[in-house]
Design a protein around this motif. Structure first.
Motif, short mmCIF file in Angstrom:
data_model
loop_
_atom_site.label_atom_id
_atom_site.label_comp_id
_atom_site.label_asym_id
_atom_site.label_seq_id
_atom_site.Cartn_x
_atom_site.Cartn_y
_atom_site.Cartn_z
N VAL A 47 -2.32 6.03 -10.76
CA VAL A 47 -1.78 6.95 -9.76
C VAL A 47 -0.36 7.38 -10.14
O VAL A 47 0.01 8.56 -10.02
CB VAL A 47 -1.78 6.28 -8.37
N PHE A 48 0.41 6.43 -10.64
CA PHE A 48 1.80 6.77 -10.98
C PHE A 48 1.86 7.63 -12.24
O PHE A 48 2.72 8.49 -12.36
CB PHE A 48 2.62 5.49 -11.12
N ALA A 49 0.91 7.37 -13.16
CA ALA A 49 0.84 8.21 -14.35
C ALA A 49 0.51 9.65 -13.95
O ALA A 49 1.13 10.60 -14.42
CB ALA A 49 -0.20 7.66 -15.31
N PHE A 108 -8.21 11.05 -1.19
CA PHE A 108 -9.55 10.65 -1.64
C PHE A 108 -9.68 10.76 -3.17
O PHE A 108 -10.24 9.88 -3.82
CB PHE A 108 -10.62 11.51 -0.96
N LEU A 109 -9.12 11.83 -3.72
CA LEU A 109 -9.24 12.03 -5.17
C LEU A 109 -8.57 10.92 -5.97
O LEU A 109 -9.12 10.43 -6.96
CB LEU A 109 -8.64 13.38 -5.58
N LEU A 110 -7.40 10.50 -5.51
CA LEU A 110 -6.70 9.47 -6.27
C LEU A 110 -7.36 8.12 -6.12
O LEU A 110 -7.38 7.32 -7.06
CB LEU A 110 -5.23 9.44 -5.86
N GLY A 111 -7.93 7.88 -4.94
CA GLY A 111 -8.73 6.65 -4.78
C GLY A 111 -9.86 6.65 -5.80
O GLY A 111 -10.13 5.65 -6.48
N LEU A 112 -10.50 7.80 -5.91
CA LEU A 112 -11.62 7.96 -6.85
C LEU A 112 -11.16 7.75 -8.30
O LEU A 112 -11.80 7.04 -9.06
CB LEU A 112 -12.18 9.37 -6.66
N CYS A 113 -10.03 8.37 -8.64
CA CYS A 113 -9.48 8.21 -10.00
C CYS A 113 -9.24 6.74 -10.31
O CYS A 113 -9.57 6.26 -11.39
CB CYS A 113 -8.14 8.94 -10.13
N GLU A 114 -8.65 6.05 -9.33
CA GLU A 114 -8.37 4.64 -9.51
C GLU A 114 -9.67 3.87 -9.75
O GLU A 114 -9.75 3.03 -10.66
CB GLU A 114 -7.72 4.11 -8.24
N LEU A 119 0.81 -1.21 0.00
CA LEU A 119 0.00 0.00 0.00
C LEU A 119 0.85 1.27 0.00
O LEU A 119 0.53 2.25 -0.65
CB LEU A 119 -0.89 -0.04 1.25
N ILE A 120 1.97 1.21 0.72
CA ILE A 120 2.69 2.44 1.00
C ILE A 120 3.32 3.04 -0.26
O ILE A 120 3.52 4.25 -0.34
CB ILE A 120 3.76 2.20 2.10
N ILE A 121 3.58 2.20 -1.25
CA ILE A 121 4.17 2.72 -2.48
C ILE A 121 3.18 3.67 -3.16
O ILE A 121 3.54 4.76 -3.61
CB ILE A 121 4.57 1.57 -3.42
N ILE A 122 1.91 3.25 -3.20
CA ILE A 122 0.88 4.14 -3.76
C ILE A 122 0.76 5.40 -2.90
O ILE A 122 0.64 6.51 -3.42
CB ILE A 122 -0.48 3.41 -3.82
N VAL A 123 0.83 5.21 -1.57
CA VAL A 123 0.66 6.36 -0.69
C VAL A 123 1.78 7.38 -0.88
O VAL A 123 1.54 8.58 -0.86
CB VAL A 123 0.56 5.91 0.79
#
Ligand SMILES: Nc1ncnc2c1ncn2[C@@H]1O[C@H](COP(=O)(O)OP(=O)(O)OP(=O)(O)O)[C@@H](O)[C@H]1O
Ligand SMILES: [Mg+2]
Lengths: 295, 234
Positions: free
Chosen positions: A275-277, A254-260, A230-234
């Protein structure tokens, strides 16, 4: 209306909910990282391990003492906080003022030790951890499926994040923290016990991670490496939000969770990398992050 | 009355490896205004920073109200009665004016009330919700002084309070300090503006290369005019 852009509403709303649910964890974890980095100038690589520790402590206390979920939600994060106090006083304290690399390496080392111990004691297989009975149901609202536990996590995470934001931005204690973020020696010379403030800040960030860990336990598998995945995404979320920005960490979580979640609907193949993009694009146009102040 | 509130003896100070204070000795008695005068880089700021435990390493003795502060943790030093107004003002830019004002813990009984502070500094009242970083240089200086006056210090350490400010503001600061002095405040004043310092100070110390090389009172000023001119370049 049962479709939006050709996507069935239940699918869309389900992914939005899932996105916000993941976003809740991103927000809680990146908030802790941002608070710690803001004051201590330490990139806390142990954050994922502290998250895992919260989940494991909850698992163990549930097994040994049969504590209910609600008690675990309080006790386990506090124990993670106590561990963080010891870690700050015994180890982290000695790298303040040195090159940030030392803090990074130290916390990374601690993470490896914690995860190694968890793996040694519990093996690699995930441990089952059941949802609290009261939240195991599902509601249907207007064709939308709402699993109670997920809604609960989203709401609790949002309240915790906003409470933390208010604590930092609106109270005198928060003003000490913000002032010390700007000029630590001067705040100390004015009579504020900055060493205690540093310990408390690290413990608070760790407590948030432990809290997220307990909430994640019933849904994700409780395993030694649940945090490191998880922490890599965080970290990407923190970079996107802007290092050290409290509001930015919450919003971008929250926004990136939503994007995902939305990417899973539109183009599932890209969901793991979106997320990385976004991070790459943000870094290109705004190196200090969406909400960060330009250096 | 004559017991020194601040007594610095044979103070040595270092930034990392560089030795910048080489045995500073000075004192301030209760109610006195003492000016510390010297060229750029002579060690004035370093002396005040040493008194606040903001220098890397210190040796010698700094007694405030009879208490030795060398070896005291940094966050305890202010409670001996010190109010510090740093050369760079040290305003917390991201905090509001009001937050800056209320931030510092009280260290004495006789702190100025916020109402009184806003009476003296109406500008600060008007801009109390603004981020302190948006204040003008003069307003930041006022805020830097106001926030320590609120804490109730017995001794003010003022590092070039008039530096870079417009003449009207210098005048306002001058009359504020004169008022504080009349009320019995003790002050250690670092000033490049000698005309400003001579109106306030009871005694003068000259500092050169991290050492006190001369000291005299108001009456001795004439006799030391050459030395002063040499040091401050008037
Ligand atoms: N942060 C620092 N690191 C290393 N050396 C420093 C530092 N600050 C000051 N010095 C050195 O210490 C000496 C004394 O400096 P200090 O700032 O005390 O002088 P000052 O009398 O206040 O001068 P000014 O009138 O320019 O404010 C100078 O030689 C200066 O170069
Ligand atoms: Mg100076």
């Amino acid at each position: 209306m049962t479709e939006l852009f050709g996507i069935p509403m239940p699918v869309l709303s389900g992914q939005i909910l899932l996105g916000l649910f993941n976003g809740a964890f991103y927000a809680l974890l990146s908030l802790g990282l941002a608070v710690i980095f803001g004051l201590l100038r330490v990139i806390n690589f142990a954050h994922g391990a502290l998250y895992m520790m919260g989940a494991f402590i909850a698992f163990l206390l549930g097994q040994w003492l049969g504590l209910p979920f609600w008690a675990l939600l309080v006790v386990a994060p506090v124990l993670v906080g106590v561990f963080a106090v010891a870690m700050e006083k015994l180890l982290l304290r000695h790298v303040y003022g040195l090159d940030p690399l030392y803090g990074l390496l130290l916390t990374f080392g601690v993470a490896l030790v914690i995860e190694g111990m968890a793996q040694y004691m519990f093996g690699v297989a995930g441990k089952p951890f059941s949802q609290p009975q009261a939240l195991s149901g599902v509601s249907m609202i207007g064709g939308m499926i709402l699993p109670h536990y997920r809604v609960f996590v989203i709401v609790v995470a949002l309240i915790t994040c906003l409470g933390t934001w208010a604590l930092i931005e609106r109270t005198r204690l928060g003003a000490f923290l913000r002032a010390a973020t700007e000029n630590r020696p001067l705040v100390e010379a004015f009579g504020v016990n900055v060493p205690v403030l540093l310990t408390a800040t690290y413990a608070f960030g760790a407590l948030l991670a432990g809290f997220a860990g307990v909430m994640g336990a019933p849904v994700f598998q409780v395993s030694a490496f649940m945090g490191s995945n998880l922490i890599i995404i965080v970290f990407a979320v923190v970079v996107i939000g802007g290092m050290g920005s409290i509001g930015g960490a919450i919003a971008s979580g929250f926004l990136l969770g939503l994007c995902e979640g939305l990417t899973k609907v539109v183009y599932p193949e890209a969901a793991n990398i979106v997320v990385f993009a976004i991070m790459a694009v943000v870094l290109f146009f705004r190196p200090s992050g969406l909400f960060g102040k330009a250096a | 009355m004559t017991e020194p509130i601040l007594q610095i003896e044979n103070l040595h100070g270092w930034y990392d490896e560089s030795h910048v204070l080489h045995g500073v000795t000075l004192e301030a008695r209760r109610g006195e205004t003492v000016a510390l005068i010297g060229r750029n880089g002579a060690g004035k700021t370093s002396t005040l920073r040493a008194a606040m435990n903001l220098l890397g390493r210190r040796e010698g003795s700094i007694r405030v109200n009879g208490r030795e502060t060398i070896g005291m943790p940094r966050h305890k030093v202010a409670y001996t009665g010190l109010g510090y107004v740093p050369e760079e003002r040290g305003i917390f830019a991201s905090l509001s004016v009001q937050e800056n004002l209320m931030l510092l813990p009280s260290i004495g009984e006789n702190g100025m009330s916020v109402a009184r502070i806003y009476e003296i500094f109406p500008n600060l009242r008007e801009r109390r919700r603004a981020a302190a970083g948006t204040l003008s240089g003069g307003e930041q200086q006022m805020l830097a002084m106001a926030r320590v006056l609120r804490t109730g210090p017995q001794l003010l350490l003022l590092d070039e309070p008039t530096e870079g400010l417009a003449p009207v503001i210098v005048k306002a600061i001058g009359s504020l300090l004169a008022q504080l002095k009349a009320d019995g405040m003790t002050m250690l004043l670092v000033e490049q503006n000698f005309h400003f310092a001579r109106r306030l100070a009871d005694r003068f110390y000259l500092i050169e290369n991290g050492r006190i090389t001369d000291h005299f009172d108001r009456e001795g000023l004439e006799a030391h005019a050459d030395r002063v001119a040499d040091v401050v370049g008037v």
